[in-house]
Design an enzyme around this catalytic site. Structure first.
Site, PDB file in Angstrom:
ATOM      1  N   LYS A 105       0.820  -1.220   0.000  1.00 22.44           N
ATOM      2  CA  LYS A 105       0.000   0.000   0.000  1.00 22.44           C
ATOM      3  C   LYS A 105       0.847   1.259   0.000  1.00 22.44           C
ATOM      4  O   LYS A 105       0.447   2.290  -0.514  1.00 22.44           O
ATOM      5  CB  LYS A 105      -0.934   0.010   1.209  1.00 22.44           C
ATOM      6  CG  LYS A 105      -2.156  -0.866   1.040  1.00 22.44           C
ATOM      7  CD  LYS A 105      -3.185  -0.417   2.033  1.00 22.44           C
ATOM      8  CE  LYS A 105      -4.411  -1.285   2.040  1.00 22.44           C
ATOM      9  NZ  LYS A 105      -5.256  -0.989   3.198  1.00 22.44           N
ATOM     10  N   LYS A 183      -7.791  -9.096  -6.629  1.00 19.09           N
ATOM     11  CA  LYS A 183      -8.572  -9.268  -5.407  1.00 19.09           C
ATOM     12  C   LYS A 183      -9.640  -8.170  -5.313  1.00 19.09           C
ATOM     13  O   LYS A 183      -9.337  -7.006  -5.587  1.00 19.09           O
ATOM     14  CB  LYS A 183      -7.633  -9.170  -4.188  1.00 19.09           C
ATOM     15  CG  LYS A 183      -8.270  -9.565  -2.889  1.00 19.09           C
ATOM     16  CD  LYS A 183      -7.414  -9.169  -1.699  1.00 19.09           C
ATOM     17  CE  LYS A 183      -7.712  -7.757  -1.269  1.00 19.09           C
ATOM     18  NZ  LYS A 183      -7.326  -7.395   0.077  1.00 19.09           N
ATOM     19  N   LYS A 186     -12.225  -2.212  -2.446  1.00 19.30           N
ATOM     20  CA  LYS A 186     -12.781  -0.878  -2.670  1.00 19.30           C
ATOM     21  C   LYS A 186     -11.723   0.013  -3.345  1.00 19.30           C
ATOM     22  O   LYS A 186     -12.022   0.765  -4.270  1.00 19.30           O
ATOM     23  CB  LYS A 186     -13.161  -0.296  -1.302  1.00 19.30           C
ATOM     24  CG  LYS A 186     -13.931   0.934  -1.373  1.00 19.30           C
ATOM     25  CD  LYS A 186     -15.327   0.751  -0.809  1.00 19.30           C
ATOM     26  CE  LYS A 186     -16.250   1.729  -1.457  1.00 19.30           C
ATOM     27  NZ  LYS A 186     -17.356   1.197  -2.162  1.00 19.30           N
TER      28      LYS A 186
HETATM   29  P1  AMP Z   1     -10.911  -4.589   4.965  1.00 13.81           P
HETATM   30  O1  AMP Z   1     -11.944  -3.671   5.531  1.00 13.81           O
HETATM   31  O2  AMP Z   1     -10.616  -4.388   3.542  1.00 13.81           O
HETATM   32  O3  AMP Z   1      -9.684  -4.611   5.812  1.00 13.81           O
HETATM   33  O4  AMP Z   1     -11.506  -6.086   5.007  1.00 13.81           O
HETATM   34  C1  AMP Z   1     -12.343  -6.558   6.020  1.00 13.81           C
HETATM   35  C2  AMP Z   1     -12.431  -8.072   5.969  1.00 13.81           C
HETATM   36  O5  AMP Z   1     -12.849  -8.527   4.666  1.00 13.81           O
HETATM   37  C3  AMP Z   1     -11.077  -8.765   6.210  1.00 13.81           C
HETATM   38  O6  AMP Z   1     -11.300  -9.919   6.988  1.00 13.81           O
HETATM   39  C4  AMP Z   1     -10.587  -9.132   4.841  1.00 13.81           C
HETATM   40  O7  AMP Z   1      -9.737 -10.256   4.850  1.00 13.81           O
HETATM   41  C5  AMP Z   1     -11.906  -9.461   4.142  1.00 13.81           C
HETATM   42  N1  AMP Z   1     -11.772  -9.226   2.687  1.00 13.81           N
HETATM   43  C6  AMP Z   1     -11.604  -8.035   2.069  1.00 13.81           C
HETATM   44  N2  AMP Z   1     -11.509  -8.199   0.721  1.00 13.81           N
HETATM   45  C7  AMP Z   1     -11.608  -9.544   0.499  1.00 13.81           C
HETATM   46  C8  AMP Z   1     -11.585 -10.341  -0.672  1.00 13.81           C
HETATM   47  N3  AMP Z   1     -11.465  -9.805  -1.886  1.00 13.81           N
HETATM   48  N4  AMP Z   1     -11.708 -11.687  -0.537  1.00 13.81           N
HETATM   49  C9  AMP Z   1     -11.860 -12.243   0.695  1.00 13.81           C
HETATM   50  N5  AMP Z   1     -11.901 -11.529   1.844  1.00 13.81           N
HETATM   51  C10 AMP Z   1     -11.767 -10.189   1.760  1.00 13.81           C
END
Ligand code: AMP
Length: 315
Positions: A105, A183, A186
């Site tokens: 990032k 992947k 957002k």
């Molecule tokens: P974040 O708010 O992006 O940190 O993600 C919140 C939760 O969603 C975390 O447990 C991530 O591992 C899961 N997550 C986010 N994007 C994905 C994805 N593309 N595939 C699987 N899990 C995801």
């Protein structure tokens, strides 16, 4: 989860569905991590409250029950910050600089703040403050859970046993691809939101990346490389048939995507309807978050007493 906007299918299938399943058997804390979102979105916070509302709507419509688990906002439980500060004393900077998401990032989004470097350590505090045994997350989070385990071990070695070493719990689909095949995220702008309308979903699916070698309708495809097929595995009952038809050149991508969009919209229908209902009563959401913060503060407060005692900060 970070309040950076509406949750997407990656959040739902990679983590949230597991939370809904686990809430019946575990004492569970479901945090909306607003401090984490400031590591990237610190300049304009005008929509932060709106985003917190969006995430809590997604949580509740997916089936989290505030009577079974604590749903709350991180900044309402100040103990997370205190534990983060204490962990920062025992964690080398070089260890944090090695975390893969920091390296990625930093380059991609140009982030370079002190808070951003410490982000996985704050996450370790978010987890360990509840003395969590398990953390249900997507696969991208595994390096962060490993760091939380190391911090727990180091703390226990220095000051005596306080924390369990938490283990990650993955779903059957721990990495969900976005519409461009990377992947779903957002920040890549490749997501399908839980709250998208059926029309928006169909439109996004229609432009999804597919096997680049399948140019004509009757070319045999390689479904195992195709993000459309990955979503079929989740949302289409007879996905094996889709696999056979695609790989033998009997199913073109246009029709295939139409089928996926229809199944996806069908499977998300109940969640979306429930979300519309909940949207009518935002007051209820703030009550849920207040009630959750009270429960979380009680548990976090107990852990911090153990921590302060172990570190001789109090008698
Ligand atoms: P974040 O708010 O992006 O940190 O993600 C919140 C939760 O969603 C975390 O447990 C991530 O591992 C899961 N997550 C986010 N994007 C994905 C994805 N593309 N595939 C699987 N899990 C995801």
């Amino acid at each position: 989860m970070q309040p950076t906007g509406r949750l997407h299918l990656g959040n739902l299938e990679g983590a949230l569905k597991n939370w809904v399943a686990l809430q019946n058997d575990y004492e569970m804390y479901c945090c909306i991590v607003d401090w984490h979102s400031l590591t990237s979105d610190y300049e304009d916070t005008s929509t932060l409250q709106e985003k917190i509302k969006e995430v809590s709507l997604d949580y509740l419509s997916a089936g989290l029950d505030p009577n079974k688990c604590a749903i709350f906002v991180q900044s309402q439980v100040k103990e997370h910050a205190e534990l983060h500060l204490l962990f920062s004393m025992i964690t080398p900077v070089a260890r944090l600089a090695r975390v893969p998401s920091y390296k990625e990032k930093r380059k991609e989004l140009g982030l370079d703040s002190y808070g951003f470097l410490g982000y996985p350590l704050l996450q370790a505090a978010d987890i360990l403050i509840y003395k969590a045994d398990y953390v249900p997350v997507g696969k991208d989070q595994l390096p962060h859970i490993e760091l939380a385990r190391e911090v727990a071990r180091k703390f226990n070695t220095l000051y005596g046993q306080v924390f369990p070493e938490p283990e990650a719990l993955l779903t059957k689909f721990p990495v969900i691809p976005g519409i461009d095949g990377r992947k779903m995220s957002k920040s890549y702008n490749n997501d399908i939101a839980i709250a998208d309308t059926a029309e928006e979903t169909t439109k996004k699916v229609s432009v999804m990346f597919t096997d680049p070698q399948k140019i004509h309708k009757n070319d045999p495809g390689r479904p195992d490389l195709c993000p459309v097929f990955h979503l079929h595995k989740i949302y289409t009952e007879n996905y094996q048939e889709v696999h056979t038809l695609c790989s033998t050149g009997k199913l073109g991508c246009v029709e295939d995507k139409k089928n996926l969009a229809r199944n996806l919209n069908q499977k998300l229908k109940d969640i979306r309807e429930k979300r519309k209902e909940l949207e009518k009563n935002p007051e209820k959401l703030w009550k849920v978050l207040d009630q959750g913060a009270q429960k979380a503060r009680a548990k976090a407060g107990q852990t911090m007493q153990d921590v302060r005692k172990a570190m001789r900060l109090i008698q």
